[in-house]
Design a protein around this motif. Structure first.
Motif, PDB file in Angstrom:
ATOM      1  N   ASN A   7       5.964   6.807 -79.116  1.00  0.00           N
ATOM      2  CA  ASN A   7       6.009   6.155 -80.425  1.00  0.00           C
ATOM      3  C   ASN A   7       5.878   7.116 -81.597  1.00  0.00           C
ATOM      4  O   ASN A   7       6.154   6.744 -82.728  1.00  0.00           O
ATOM      5  N   SER A   8       5.475   8.355 -81.350  1.00  0.00           N
ATOM      6  CA  SER A   8       5.281   9.300 -82.448  1.00  0.00           C
ATOM      7  C   SER A   8       6.565  10.066 -82.812  1.00  0.00           C
ATOM      8  O   SER A   8       6.571  10.827 -83.766  1.00  0.00           O
ATOM      9  N   ILE A   9       7.628   9.856 -82.030  1.00  0.00           N
ATOM     10  CA  ILE A   9       8.898  10.557 -82.261  1.00  0.00           C
ATOM     11  C   ILE A   9       9.996   9.504 -82.396  1.00  0.00           C
ATOM     12  O   ILE A   9      10.035   8.557 -81.598  1.00  0.00           O
ATOM     13  N   PRO A  10      10.891   9.643 -83.377  1.00  0.00           N
ATOM     14  CA  PRO A  10      11.965   8.657 -83.505  1.00  0.00           C
ATOM     15  C   PRO A  10      12.734   8.482 -82.187  1.00  0.00           C
ATOM     16  O   PRO A  10      13.040   9.464 -81.498  1.00  0.00           O
ATOM     17  N   ILE A  11      13.020   7.243 -81.867  1.00  0.00           N
ATOM     18  CA  ILE A  11      13.654   6.933 -80.585  1.00  0.00           C
ATOM     19  C   ILE A  11      15.010   7.609 -80.456  1.00  0.00           C
ATOM     20  O   ILE A  11      15.349   8.134 -79.390  1.00  0.00           O
ATOM     21  N   TYR A  12      15.796   7.634 -81.532  1.00  0.00           N
ATOM     22  CA  TYR A  12      17.122   8.245 -81.413  1.00  0.00           C
ATOM     23  C   TYR A  12      17.022   9.728 -81.049  1.00  0.00           C
ATOM     24  O   TYR A  12      17.859  10.253 -80.296  1.00  0.00           O
ATOM     25  N   LEU A  13      15.973  10.420 -81.530  1.00  0.00           N
ATOM     26  CA  LEU A  13      15.780  11.828 -81.159  1.00  0.00           C
ATOM     27  C   LEU A  13      15.423  11.970 -79.685  1.00  0.00           C
ATOM     28  O   LEU A  13      15.877  12.906 -79.012  1.00  0.00           O
ATOM     29  N   GLN A  14      14.629  11.045 -79.182  1.00  0.00           N
ATOM     30  CA  GLN A  14      14.263  11.072 -77.764  1.00  0.00           C
ATOM     31  C   GLN A  14      15.489  10.802 -76.887  1.00  0.00           C
ATOM     32  O   GLN A  14      15.655  11.416 -75.832  1.00  0.00           O
ATOM     33  N   ILE A  15      16.349   9.897 -77.340  1.00  0.00           N
ATOM     34  CA  ILE A  15      17.590   9.612 -76.611  1.00  0.00           C
ATOM     35  C   ILE A  15      18.466  10.865 -76.614  1.00  0.00           C
ATOM     36  O   ILE A  15      19.003  11.257 -75.575  1.00  0.00           O
ATOM     37  N   MET A  16      18.592  11.491 -77.783  1.00  0.00           N
ATOM     38  CA  MET A  16      19.368  12.728 -77.871  1.00  0.00           C
ATOM     39  C   MET A  16      18.842  13.779 -76.899  1.00  0.00           C
ATOM     40  O   MET A  16      19.613  14.398 -76.168  1.00  0.00           O
ATOM     41  N   ASN A  17      17.521  13.978 -76.905  1.00  0.00           N
ATOM     42  CA  ASN A  17      16.923  14.982 -76.028  1.00  0.00           C
ATOM     43  C   ASN A  17      17.186  14.684 -74.564  1.00  0.00           C
ATOM     44  O   ASN A  17      17.453  15.595 -73.773  1.00  0.00           O
ATOM     45  N   GLU A  18      17.113  13.416 -74.183  1.00  0.00           N
ATOM     46  CA  GLU A  18      17.339  13.050 -72.782  1.00  0.00           C
ATOM     47  C   GLU A  18      18.795  13.297 -72.374  1.00  0.00           C
ATOM     48  O   GLU A  18      19.069  13.833 -71.304  1.00  0.00           O
ATOM     49  N   ILE A  19      19.728  12.935 -73.232  1.00  0.00           N
ATOM     50  CA  ILE A  19      21.144  13.166 -72.906  1.00  0.00           C
ATOM     51  C   ILE A  19      21.436  14.658 -72.897  1.00  0.00           C
ATOM     52  O   ILE A  19      22.141  15.155 -72.007  1.00  0.00           O
ATOM     53  N   GLN A  20      20.865  15.407 -73.856  1.00  0.00           N
ATOM     54  CA  GLN A  20      21.028  16.866 -73.846  1.00  0.00           C
ATOM     55  C   GLN A  20      20.494  17.446 -72.538  1.00  0.00           C
ATOM     56  O   GLN A  20      21.140  18.286 -71.914  1.00  0.00           O
ATOM     57  N   ARG A  21      19.304  17.013 -72.140  1.00  0.00           N
ATOM     58  CA  ARG A  21      18.703  17.521 -70.908  1.00  0.00           C
ATOM     59  C   ARG A  21      19.627  17.269 -69.727  1.00  0.00           C
ATOM     60  O   ARG A  21      19.822  18.132 -68.866  1.00  0.00           O
TER      61      ARG A  21
END
Length: 122
Positions: A7-21
């Motif tokens: 919850n401390s990080i914008p969800i779209y950034l977390q989605i980006m990071n997961e797809i990048q990974r």
């Protein structure tokens, strides 16, 4: 695949990071077709607009591309993927290395500790 968001990080950034990974670790390969925005949003249990924003950002980076009427695909430019992977790794390592330096650890100490930690986890 379950998506666990912080919850401390914008969800779209977390989605980006997961797809990048997934791209950087070759879970997704150059030229792979991504599921539709609606399907990805449903899988991640997020609003389709949030997923769209994440994918637009990845497209702006050059990791994915849209082909009209066909969907979104992982770029086939392997040199671009490698360049972005190197940048991603550096972005993850810098805060860690800065913290280790603040703790007074020399480069050799950090390498030794990483080696020991790796041995303990394998």
């Amino acid at each position: 695949m379950p998506w666990n968001f912080d919850n401390s990080i914008p969800i779209y950034l977390q989605i980006m990071n997961e797809i990048q990974r997934k791209i950087f670790s070759s879970e997704l390969h150059p030229g792979d077709k991504l599921p539709s925005i609606r399907d990805l949003a449903k899988e991640a249990n997020v609003n389709p607009n949030t997923m769209q924003k994440a994918l637009q950002e990845l497209e702006a980076l050059g990791l994915i591309q849209t082909e009209r009427t066909s969907g979104k695909f992982v770029t086939e430019e392997e040199a671009k993927i490698l360049q972005l992977k190197e940048s991603y790794i550096e972005d993850k390592l810098k805060p860690f290395l800065t913290e280790m330096k603040k703790l007074g650890l020399a480069k050799a100490d950090v390498i030794d500790r990483i080696t020991r930690c790796k041995e303990e986890t394998t």
